[in-house]
Design a protein around this motif. Structure first.
Motif, PDB file in Angstrom:
ATOM      1  N   UNK A 196       0.803  -1.231   0.000  1.00 36.17           N
ATOM      2  CA  UNK A 196       0.000   0.000   0.000  1.00 36.17           C
ATOM      3  C   UNK A 196       0.836   1.282   0.000  1.00 36.17           C
ATOM      4  N   UNK A 197       2.107   1.180   0.376  1.00 40.96           N
ATOM      5  CA  UNK A 197       2.933   2.390   0.476  1.00 40.96           C
ATOM      6  C   UNK A 197       3.883   2.544  -0.704  1.00 40.96           C
ATOM      7  N   UNK A 198       3.833   1.615  -1.644  1.00 36.00           N
ATOM      8  CA  UNK A 198       4.819   1.592  -2.721  1.00 36.00           C
ATOM      9  C   UNK A 198       4.161   1.912  -4.061  1.00 36.00           C
ATOM     10  N   UNK A 199       4.753   2.841  -4.809  1.00 33.49           N
ATOM     11  CA  UNK A 199       4.168   3.252  -6.082  1.00 33.49           C
ATOM     12  C   UNK A 199       5.014   2.875  -7.283  1.00 33.49           C
TER      13      UNK A 199
ATOM     14  N   UNK B 226       8.327   6.254  -4.829  1.00 29.15           N
ATOM     15  CA  UNK B 226       7.199   6.917  -5.493  1.00 29.15           C
ATOM     16  C   UNK B 226       5.862   6.527  -4.849  1.00 29.15           C
ATOM     17  N   UNK B 227       5.854   6.444  -3.517  1.00 26.02           N
ATOM     18  CA  UNK B 227       4.658   5.942  -2.836  1.00 26.02           C
ATOM     19  C   UNK B 227       4.119   6.878  -1.778  1.00 26.02           C
ATOM     20  N   UNK B 228       3.622   6.280  -0.703  1.00 26.93           N
ATOM     21  CA  UNK B 228       2.980   7.034   0.379  1.00 26.93           C
ATOM     22  C   UNK B 228       3.708   6.762   1.689  1.00 26.93           C
TER      23      UNK B 228
ATOM     24  N   UNK C 111      11.098   8.618  -8.548  1.00 25.60           N
ATOM     25  CA  UNK C 111      10.515   9.819  -9.155  1.00 25.60           C
ATOM     26  C   UNK C 111      11.496  11.000  -9.162  1.00 25.60           C
ATOM     27  N   UNK C 112      11.016  12.114  -9.702  1.00 30.75           N
ATOM     28  CA  UNK C 112      11.876  13.293  -9.889  1.00 30.75           C
ATOM     29  C   UNK C 112      12.250  13.989  -8.589  1.00 30.75           C
TER      30      UNK C 112
ATOM     31  N   UNK D  95       8.490   9.193 -12.979  1.00 28.78           N
ATOM     32  CA  UNK D  95       7.299   9.777 -12.360  1.00 28.78           C
ATOM     33  C   UNK D  95       7.535  11.200 -11.830  1.00 28.78           C
ATOM     34  N   UNK D  96       6.473  11.989 -11.887  1.00 28.69           N
ATOM     35  CA  UNK D  96       6.521  13.400 -11.487  1.00 28.69           C
ATOM     36  C   UNK D  96       6.986  13.558 -10.028  1.00 28.69           C
ATOM     37  N   UNK D  97       7.641  14.686  -9.771  1.00 28.10           N
ATOM     38  CA  UNK D  97       8.003  15.065  -8.399  1.00 28.10           C
ATOM     39  C   UNK D  97       6.708  15.266  -7.600  1.00 28.10           C
ATOM     40  N   UNK D  98       6.546  14.574  -6.462  1.00 21.23           N
ATOM     41  CA  UNK D  98       5.297  14.731  -5.697  1.00 21.23           C
ATOM     42  C   UNK D  98       5.096  16.153  -5.153  1.00 21.23           C
ATOM     43  N   UNK D  99       6.133  16.983  -5.201  1.00 23.55           N
ATOM     44  CA  UNK D  99       5.984  18.374  -4.752  1.00 23.55           C
ATOM     45  C   UNK D  99       5.562  19.290  -5.910  1.00 23.55           C
ATOM     46  N   UNK D 100       5.266  18.689  -7.069  1.00 20.41           N
ATOM     47  CA  UNK D 100       4.881  19.425  -8.289  1.00 20.41           C
ATOM     48  C   UNK D 100       3.855  20.512  -7.983  1.00 20.41           C
TER      49      UNK D 100
END
Ligand code: HEC
Ligand code: HEC
Length: 280
Positions: free
Chosen positions: A53-56, A110-112, A199-200, A244-249
């Protein structure tokens, strides 16, 4: 007085010798603690299968923290544990160890973030706490982090890096860098770019970090065989491919670059007429 100074020097000398030779334990303790450590080791080794669940993406912690977090100069876990809490420029705050692990989930995986009291977090921390048995706290140990390489003679070139990649990396990681799957599921050779990689925002997207990691450890089993220039060039190639996009995008690549990136990476840079990081 004099003998006290000598004693202090001796103690300091001993401490250095111990740290340089630091060996994490190999025999699990019995009982519930040992069981929790084993769970943590399984998460570290096969992260998606055991902490899904925490892994993307399709990476596992041990893909970058080699030898299941034991290898010196590959950001070993035993050297990390005693360095937290610590101020990090990345998020401009004092980070607990929990926060640091959550960041590798958010960016490298790239997860949560696993919550602080989740079993995944407790198990991982038990594993790492155990690996650090006997390691000094608050001291930067030899082997901590990744070894950085000196700047190369010529500016890193993704174009030359493509040639290095084809000759030295494609065999395992695939001609398109997407990794190679194992027969029974999961990846034998992890993806280096594309939707299943880091991710980025991840530390490995920085060309200097990747160059140091690659020079020391890749091709797997033949670390140290690339020249420094080849390691920088192939790191530039890998880290200028889509991921994958930077989650801070913030909604805009140039703005995200200005806020969160520096000059050691290709995010937001225009290459061959395309803005890197803007691709879907
Ligand atoms: C794509 C590669 C990659 C993956 C996968 C990855 N990490 Fe990391 N990790 C890094 C990099 C790069 C750093 C930053 C090291 C540095 O300070 O230069 C780091 C740092 C860390 C640190 C701090 C090390 C220190 O010395 O301060 C911890 C703890 C950590 N990672 C845990 C994990 C855990 C747990 C996982 C799996 C859930 C994981 N990492 C997955 C690349 C990765
Ligand atoms: C013999 C097979 C093999 C070759 C050749 C190889 N690698 Fe790897 N690579 C691996 C394995 C296996 C791992 C994961 C290690 C682990 O989990 O213990 C890995 C991990 C990585 C990682 C970190 C994880 C990720 O997916 O981002 C990077 C970056 C990397 N390799 C880059 C390269 C580069 C660049 C080359 C060529 C210079 C290369 N590798 C050649 C097998 C290989």
């Amino acid at each position: 007085m004099r003998s006290l100074v000598v004693l202090a020097a001796l103690v300091a000398g001993t401490a250095t010798a111990v740290a340089a030779d630091f060996q994490p334990p190999t025999t699990l303790p019995e009982g519930p603690f040992g069981e929790m450590i084993a769970k943590g080791e399984a998460i570290f080794t096969e992260t998606k299968a055991n902490a899904g669940p925490y892994v993307g993406n399709e990476l596992s912690c041990r893909n970058c923290h080699l030898d299941r977090g034991r290898l010196a100069n590959s950001a070993p876990m035993w050297a990390a544990f005693g360095l937290y809490p610590q101020y990090r420029a990345k998020n401009k705050s004092v980070n607990t160890f929990t926060h640091r692990i959550q960041d590798c989930f958010r960016f490298s995986m790239n997860g949560k973030k696993p919550e602080a009291d989740s079993e995944v977090m407790v198990a991982l921390q038990s594993y790492i706490f155990w690996l650090a048995t006997g390691a000094p706290v608050g001291a930067k140990l030899p082997g901590q982090g990744y070894k950085l390489l000196p700047k190369p003679a010529e500016a890193p070139s993704p174009e030359r890096g493509a040639t290095v990649f084809a000759a030295n990396c494609a065999l395992c990681h695939g001609a398109d860098g997407q990794g190679t799957k194992r027969a029974g599921g999961g990846y034998q050779f992890p993806p280096l770019w594309g939707p299943n990689s880091y991710n980025w925002g991840a530390g490995m997207h920085r060309v200097n970090t990747a160059a140091g990691f690659i020079k020391a450890n890749m091709p797997f089993g033949r670390g140290g065989t690339l020249s420094d220039q080849e390691a920088w060039d192939v790191a530039a190639y890998v880290n200028s491919r889509p991921r994958p996009q930077d989650p801070r995008f913030t909604g805009d690549v140039a703005d995200t670059r200005a806020k969160f990136h520096n000059d050691d990476d290709y995010y937001g840079v225009t290459l061959d007429g395309k803005v890197i990081g803007a691709e879907k």
